[in-house]
Scaffold this motif. Structure first.
Motif, short mmCIF file in Angstrom:
data_model
loop_
_atom_site.label_atom_id
_atom_site.label_comp_id
_atom_site.label_asym_id
_atom_site.label_seq_id
_atom_site.Cartn_x
_atom_site.Cartn_y
_atom_site.Cartn_z
N UNK A 90 38.58 20.13 -3.55
CA UNK A 90 38.24 18.97 -2.73
C UNK A 90 39.01 17.73 -3.21
N UNK A 91 39.13 17.60 -4.54
CA UNK A 91 39.89 16.48 -5.08
C UNK A 91 41.32 16.51 -4.53
N UNK A 92 41.90 17.71 -4.52
CA UNK A 92 43.27 17.83 -4.02
C UNK A 92 43.34 17.39 -2.56
N UNK A 109 40.52 14.26 -16.88
CA UNK A 109 40.46 15.67 -17.26
C UNK A 109 41.83 16.31 -17.38
N UNK A 110 42.78 15.90 -16.54
CA UNK A 110 44.09 16.54 -16.59
C UNK A 110 45.07 15.65 -15.83
N UNK A 167 43.98 24.94 -5.44
CA UNK A 167 44.12 23.50 -5.56
C UNK A 167 45.40 23.02 -4.89
N UNK A 188 48.54 16.49 -7.48
CA UNK A 188 47.82 16.57 -6.21
C UNK A 188 47.82 15.23 -5.48
N UNK A 241 36.30 25.27 -16.27
CA UNK A 241 36.57 25.71 -17.63
C UNK A 241 35.97 27.08 -17.92
N UNK A 242 35.00 27.50 -17.08
CA UNK A 242 34.34 28.77 -17.38
C UNK A 242 34.98 29.96 -16.66
N UNK A 248 50.82 25.37 -12.06
CA UNK A 248 51.36 25.33 -13.42
C UNK A 248 51.33 26.72 -14.03
N UNK A 272 35.08 21.41 -6.32
CA UNK A 272 35.47 20.00 -6.56
C UNK A 272 36.95 19.87 -6.86
N UNK A 288 46.17 24.51 -15.29
CA UNK A 288 45.66 23.23 -15.77
C UNK A 288 44.71 22.64 -14.74
N UNK A 289 43.55 23.29 -14.57
CA UNK A 289 42.58 22.74 -13.62
C UNK A 289 41.88 21.54 -14.24
N UNK A 290 41.05 20.84 -13.44
CA UNK A 290 40.18 19.81 -14.00
C UNK A 290 38.97 20.53 -14.57
N UNK A 291 38.88 20.65 -15.89
CA UNK A 291 37.94 21.62 -16.49
C UNK A 291 36.48 21.34 -16.20
N UNK A 292 36.11 20.05 -16.09
CA UNK A 292 34.68 19.74 -15.93
C UNK A 292 34.25 19.78 -14.47
N UNK A 293 35.21 19.84 -13.55
CA UNK A 293 34.83 19.91 -12.13
C UNK A 293 34.61 21.37 -11.76
N UNK A 343 31.06 26.91 -9.94
CA UNK A 343 31.14 27.04 -11.38
C UNK A 343 32.20 26.08 -11.92
N UNK A 366 48.00 17.28 -13.76
CA UNK A 366 47.54 17.92 -12.53
C UNK A 366 47.17 16.86 -11.50
N UNK A 406 23.79 33.39 -16.08
CA UNK A 406 25.02 33.03 -16.77
C UNK A 406 24.98 31.60 -17.26
N UNK A 407 24.44 30.71 -16.40
CA UNK A 407 24.35 29.31 -16.80
C UNK A 407 23.47 29.17 -18.02
N UNK A 426 36.60 10.13 -8.12
CA UNK A 426 37.23 11.45 -8.19
C UNK A 426 38.61 11.32 -8.85
N UNK A 486 38.15 10.84 -12.55
CA UNK A 486 37.79 12.10 -13.19
C UNK A 486 39.03 12.97 -13.37
N UNK A 487 39.81 13.04 -12.30
CA UNK A 487 41.00 13.88 -12.33
C UNK A 487 41.95 13.40 -13.43
#
Lengths: 285, 442, 326, 226
Positions: free
Chosen positions: D84-86, C184-185, D135, C192, D121-122, D68, D81, D72-77, D118, C188, C321-322, C177, C180-181
């Motif tokens: 939860x990461x936080x 991705x960013x 978050x 956290x 990023x969407x 922010x 998630x 600036x979220x984690x786009x792919x999570x 979801x 951020x 939507x997906x 995790x 990944x964090x």
């Protein structure tokens, strides 16, 4: 007087590789594409000039009239066909694609023209002045580099498309809002980048023989110079080239010739540690 | 802000939650991993099956061909040498098969030759993999890849499987110091490359000691050449080494070092390594306006492209050579092979549309050496042929073949060539010379 | 019962083990091809551990391979340790090097990191190329007594299994995790509470450890090492290609990519020794054009799209939507 | 951006509004508090401890969370998630009245149900803003720094945001610092306001008093200082 001579030589060679790196940094700045095939376009240019000389007796300097538009057209094709798909994708993606392209170009050259080295039997009188001897071919390389650098600077400063390239390099989204089509800018800068590489090839054939796989060395050199100067900074690329050229040449006075290539890389790592965005990275030109 | 106890409990609870999360994730992922695992296994089985059928014995009675296995650097940094060598061997196989093959007395018939070759991309890891596979494919004999490094990667496999490994492009002396019994050298080892050049210089009988500068590539071959040469120079009088440094072969210019060398005012520049660097050195010497009484370089001047690439700059450069097309050994006793140097040159040139260099001759000669070993021993067993080769003493178009105790080539001698008015001339040793050395060069 | 590949899951491990332990060494033309494929899988997977998880391109990955090879090779050549201990020492040596390398480099971003690591590669190459104590440019050999292809193969298989398992746990844990964090960013992530520098360092050290093991094992097998081969930038480029072909950041991606790229490359070399690199170039370009997510990513998308379509046809329209996105 | 002479303190459970025109130094201040920038001089104290110049992840673990300005979220999570990461990395120094369950936090910010699964990023712009808060709450903070939370939201969303912020303070005892470029919503919500201009505090006090302050008006609408 060896030291001044080495410095002059370093500057001259450094200018040529600085200009080569200029092509790379242009592409890098505009579309964040890491072009591993950059050096292979140098090989393509060198082979073009070699064949023009061997088959039609065209002097390599005259063959620039062919290699520049040829490189530009080739760049447009490669961009439209391939690179467009990875522009602004993660770096690894463009790296992977251009590695494939590099493999393809060098193995095509290998199969078309055999692995033998190719060179042209042309020599120039050397230039003497102030106790310094500068080989004629190196002087030509330096002069060509200066011309390209000046023209490119005028282009980037004075013309609409040049300004557009700078705008996209600095802030892609802002440029979009200003009505600039980043796609067209990317296309243009990739064309220019490849044209610079192929034209440098025409000059390189005056300095040394080439083989199909020699491109990798040029790519490596341009990478180092680009990062040393700061990504996306044309002036930085020239400065970086000169720094590497001078350091490599002067270091050979004090160190074994086999060790000197490492000096450039060590300088780069040190510079990056002290100043993580390169020599000129903080003031984008 | 929360006491220690609370935060500890919270951490525990959180850890439990993470564990549950991980386990639930892991279960789902295991399913996915399994599906992927099955795909991989299918691929592995397919690959395994393919090789299984590849290795099935093909014919029950006697070999229908003599399988000679090798890799060559057909891409990567050594590709030019690899292609040249492979072409030489292919020409040999073609000529042998045109006459029906090699006569094997234990079988009582001629058996044609089959070359099995792969591209090792100039990488030792590929050499190692490919030679093991060649062994598994049941080759009778092995030919080494071009270059010392790649030969050293092939050697342990040949040794472990008791297969003859003929080295035609691995010149470093270190190949024959490892105790390998199956590695046989066909060419003169590196330490002997420059010796005739030095003998030739000694023969000039100059009044003052000759000042020598060594400037050479940083690779196994060039290092062993220069170490051999400088040891020889030190053991004789009349020389004075003023400079000795190696260089990086991928450099784009050597102007800085050459300026320094020129400042020391040497009579002779000895060194070089391979093709591109050798030509660059010549271009740099010319463009800096330097002059040496003699320049002797490894490998590059011997290549026919040296002239077409450099034109007049090629003039009077000297190179040690394993072989030149003007050499004629056909009058020597115990001459083997139905080809002379000039015939080889002509046939190679018309087949591949380019003149051969000595790498091509070495490779062709490797075939001849193998052929001779098979004919004289009457066997296709590598051990038998290897033992046969230790007692051989004969000439081919390439020169003499006689092995030293370790398998190193001891019979063959180098010659010295010089570019004179756009033509290669053999200038040393005197009995085979086609022209006199021009010294100092104009 | 519908045919479901996931039901075969419990079979996968024993079958894979059987292939590695019995089928491959006996049928696949000796041990060399399966050995080198496993070697590449470890190189690609270890590259993936850092680059795939953090998004930073370690352009000097081969340094770990080469230094591991040198340490292992020197210990073996001088009979200072059993080959097994030498291999382990190679891995640990590279892990230590990775730790040292992370100090200056993890501060750098994006392309700067890539080129800094590339420069380290070149500098290390030149050092070994001129270092007489380790054989300098000509390199050195390992005595024939240590030439044991079957043993090397089995050790390689174990290392490969450990490497894949490590990657599996790296992605399926708190560690994953965090990675990944960071990828991705990064900003951020630190906001956290993710200690980005720490996680990047740990990932690089583990990556270095496995690449070092792969290097030491390769040298045990090849029995010869020189700087040109030990620090060949093509090793890094091949690792990248394998990871990209299979799927960046995935556990099985490097397995698939490594097997396919080397397996297919080897096959092509056998058939067309002069043309195989052209085909390789075309394949790489084709993969980027057709499957930018790699094979794992592409198949994931394919199955996802199929599942959604099935759910749709079963009357559950909530995922429309997906579908629109896919 | 240069900050000088910025001096103010916070009480537990308070909502402090931090306002000022563009470029006043609000985000810079947040970056300093959250450890993303190191100040040349000065001190940041939190719960009596000096946290100046500490690494961002350490500050987060001590219980200071931030959002922010540009989400600036984690786009792919997925949304869940992200939260939860936080909650995995910061165990929070907060009072502990905030919900611990990431799903519950998502629900609180109106990101429950299907939305939770979801990918970030969407999300729409407004949803991303809410995810920023979710978050931040995931880290169980004691202090939450909200950077331009209401900017770009619709009228309805703004109203909801204001209620949300009050709820966080009253119900969960969270201390909040909220910056906003547009003052209206903020003024309705907060108890106390600090006005930054050119990197300095030019006014401080109750919202009603501050709006009438001459210096503030000049800063916003131009005047002698411009």
């Amino acid at each position: 007087m060896i030291l001044p001579e080495l410095v002059v030589l370093g500057v001259a060679y450094g200018l040529l590789f600085g200009v080569l790196a200029l092509g790379l940094t242009l592409v890098w700045g505009v579309m964040k594409v890491v072009n591993i095939a950059h050096g292979d376009f140098v090989t393509v240019g060198a082979y073009s000039s070699y064949w023009l000389f061997t088959l039609a007796g065209v002097h390599p300097i005259l063959s620039l009239l062919f290699t520049i538009p040829f490189g530009f057209g080739l760049g447009l094709l490669v961009y439209l066909g391939l690179v467009r798909r990875v522009a602004n994708a993660p770096e690894l993606m463009s790296l992977f694609l251009t590695f494939g392209l590099s493999t393809l170009i060098s193995s095509l050259l290998l199969n078309l023209y055999s692995p033998n080295q190719r060179g042209v039997p042309i020599s120039f009188p050397s230039i003497n002045g102030l106790g310094v001897v500068l080989p004629g071919s190196v002087a030509i390389a330096a002069a060509y580099s200066v011309v390209v650098a000046v023209l490119l600077r005028l282009f980037l400063r004075r013309t609409f498309w040049g300004k557009a390239i700078r705008a996209v390099t600095e802030d892609r989204e802002a440029a979009l809002l200003m009505g600039i089509n980043p796609e067209a800018v990317s296309l243009l800068s990739f064309g220019i980048g490849v044209a610079i590489a192929t034209s440098v090839g025409s000059i390189v054939i005056l300095l040394q023989a080439v083989t199909p796989t020699v491109g990798g060395d040029f790519t490596l050199l341009s990478f180092v110079i680009v990062v040393l100067g700061g990504l996306g900074s044309p002036l930085g690329a020239l400065i970086g080239g000169v720094v590497i050229g001078v350091v490599n040449n002067v270091a050979s006075l004090y160190l074994n010739a086999a060790v000197t290539p490492a000096i450039g890389f060590i300088v780069l790592v040190v510079v990056l540690i002290v100043r993580p965005s390169g020599i000129a990275g903080l003031k984008p030109d | 802000m929360g006491t220690e106890g609370e935060s500890y409990k919270r951490t525990r609870r959180l850890d439990a939650a993470i564990l549950a999360f991980v386990v639930s994730k892991a279960r789902r992922a295991l399913g996915r991993a399994a599906a992927a695992g099955i795909v991989i296994i299918l691929i592995a089985v397919a690959v395994g099956g393919y090789y299984y059928y590849q290795t099935l014995p093909t014919a029950p009675t006697g070999p229908s061909t003599i399988k000679v296995g090798m890799t060559m650097p057909l891409s990567g940094s050594l590709e030019a040498d690899g292609v040249m060598s492979l072409d030489g061997l292919k020409l040999w196989a073609h000529n042998v098969n045109a006459s029906g093959g090699i006569y094997v007395s234990s079988l009582g018939r001629k058996v044609p030759v089959q070359l099995i070759y792969y591209d090792d991309t100039s990488a030792t890891s590929v050499v190692s993999t490919d030679y093991q596979q060649l062994v598994a494919q049941g080759v009778n004999f092995l030919v080494a890849p071009y270059s010392s490094g790649l030969t050293l990667a092939a050697a342990p496999i040949a040794e472990a499987n008791h297969l003859l490994l003929l080295s035609h492009g691995g010149a470093s002396d270190s190949i024959w110091t490892k105790g390998y019994k199956y590695v046989v050298g066909v060419l003169s080892p590196g330490s002997k490359y420059m010796l005739p050049v030095i003998d030739m210089l000694k023969n000039l009988n100059s009044s003052a000691p000759l000042k020598v500068a060594f400037f050479y590539g940083n690779d196994a071959f060039s290092i062993s050449v220069v170490n051999g040469a400088s040891a020889y120079v030190n053991s004789t009088s009349g020389f004075n080494i003023v400079y000795k440094q190696s260089y990086d072969e991928s450099a784009t210019s050597y102007t800085a070092q050459l300026s320094q060398i020129a400042a020391l005012n040497p009579d002779v520049l000895l060194g070089g390594a391979h093709f591109v660097d050798g030509e660059t050195i010549m271009k740099n010497i010319q463009s800096l306006g330097l002059h040496f009484k003699m320049v002797a370089l490894l490998v590059a001047p011997d290549d026919p492209h040296f002239l077409s690439d450099l034109g007049s700059l090629a003039g009077y450069v000297v190179a040690p050579s394993q072989w030149e097309s003007s050499l004629d050994f056909s009058s020597f006793t115990s001459y083997f092979g139905n080809i002379t140097s000039s015939q080889f040159f002509t046939q190679f040139n018309s087949t591949y549309k380019m003149p051969p260099n000595y790498e091509a001759a070495e490779a062709y000669n490797t075939g001849l050496v193998l052929q001779r070993g098979i004919i004289d021993s009457g066997s296709l067993n590598s051990t038998v042929v290897r033992n046969q080769l230790s007692s051989e003493n004969f000439y081919t178009f390439y020169g003499k073949f006689q092995l030293g105790p370790t398998g190193i080539q001891a019979g063959h001698t180098m010659v010295v060539m010089q570019w004179q008015s756009g033509a290669k001339k053999v200038v040393w040793p005197k009995p085979v010379a086609t022209s006199a050395l021009v010294y100092p060069s104009p | 019962m519908k045919p479901n590949p996931q039901r075969l899951a419990p079979l996968a491990l024993p079958v894979a083990a059987a292939v590695l332990l019995y089928v491959a060494p006996n049928y696949a033309a000796g041990t060399s091809l399966p050995f080198i494929i496993l070697n590449w899988i470890v190189l690609a997977e270890s590259f993936n551990m850092f680059a795939g998880l953090t998004g930073y391109v370690n352009f000097g990955h081969v340094v770990f391979y080469g230094v591991g090879g040198y340490i292992g090779g020197l210990l073996m050549a001088n009979s200072m340790a059993s080959p097994y201990a030498a291999v382990l020492a190679g891995g640990l040596g590279s892990a230590l090097l990775a730790l040292g390398m992370s100090l200056p480099t993890t501060r750098l971003r994006g392309a700067y990191f890539a080129i800094a690591t590339l420069s380290i590669n070149e500098a290390v190459f030149v050092i070994f190329d001129n270092w007489d104590a380790v054989g300098s440019a000509p390199g050195f050999t390992i005595p024939i007594a240590d030439y044991l292809p079957l043993q090397v193969y089995y050790v390689m298989a174990i290392v490969a299994a450990l490497c894949v398992a490590t990657m599996y746990f790296m992605t399926r844990s708190k560690f994953g995790v965090a990675m990944q964090a960071i990828r991705q960013q990064e900003k951020t992530a630190s906001s956290i509470g993710v200690n980005a520098a720490f996680y990047k360092t740990v990932a690089l050290v583990i990556s270095g450890f496995f690449a070092g093991l792969a290097g030491a094992l390769a040298i045990w097998q090849i029995a010869f090492i020189d700087p040109t081969n030990a620090f060949d930038v093509r090793v890094t480029l091949n690792s990248i290609s394998m990871v990209m072909l299979g799927g960046l950041g995935t556990v099985v991606g490097p397995i698939i990519g490594g097997t396919l790229l080397y397996g297919v490359g080897d096959y092509l070399d056998r058939r067309y020794p002069f043309l195989h690199l052209i085909v390789l170039g075309v394949v790489i370009i084709g993969v980027v054009m057709a499957m930018p997510q790699g094979i794992v990513g592409a198949s994931r998308r394919f199955f996802q799209a199929r599942r959604i379509r099935r759910e749709e046809s079963e009357g559950d329209g909530s995922n429309s939507r997906d579908l629109a996105h896919l | 951006m240069v900050l000088s002479d910025v001096n103010f303190s916070l009480a537990e459970g308070e909502i402090l509004g931090l306002i000022g025109p563009n470029g006043a130094g609000k985000t810079t201040l947040f970056n300093i508090i959250s450890g993303m920038l190191k100040p040349d001089r000065g001190k940041v104290l939190f719960g009596g401890r000096n946290i100046t110049g500490k690494a961002p992840h350490k500050i987060s673990r001590m219980g200071i969370a931030r959002t922010f300005q540009i989400p600036q979220p984690f786009p792919e999570m997925t949304v869940l998630e992200n939260v939860r990461a936080a909650s995995m990395f910061s165990h929070g120094g907060g009072k502990g009245r905030l919900p611990k369950d990431p799903a519950e936090i998502c629900g609180l910010l109106g990101l429950g149900g299907k939305k939770m699964h979801e990918p970030a990023r969407r999300l729409t712009g407004g949803e991303k803003k809410r995810l920023e808060v979710a978050r931040a709450l995931g880290t169980s903070p004691g202090l939450l720094l909200l950077d331009e939370f209401a900017a770009g939201l619709t009228v309805a969303e703004t109203k909801w945001a204001s209620e949300m912020i009050r709820k966080l303070s009253k119900e969960f005892g969270l201390t909040l610092v909220w910056t906003e470029h547009v003052m209206r919503v903020l003024m309705r919500t907060v108890e106390r306001v600090v006005v930054l201009h050119h990197g300095s505090v030019i006014a401080e006090g109750a919202p009603e008093a501050v709006v009438k302050d001459q210096g503030v008006l000049e800063a916003y609408f131009g005047g002698s200082s411009a």
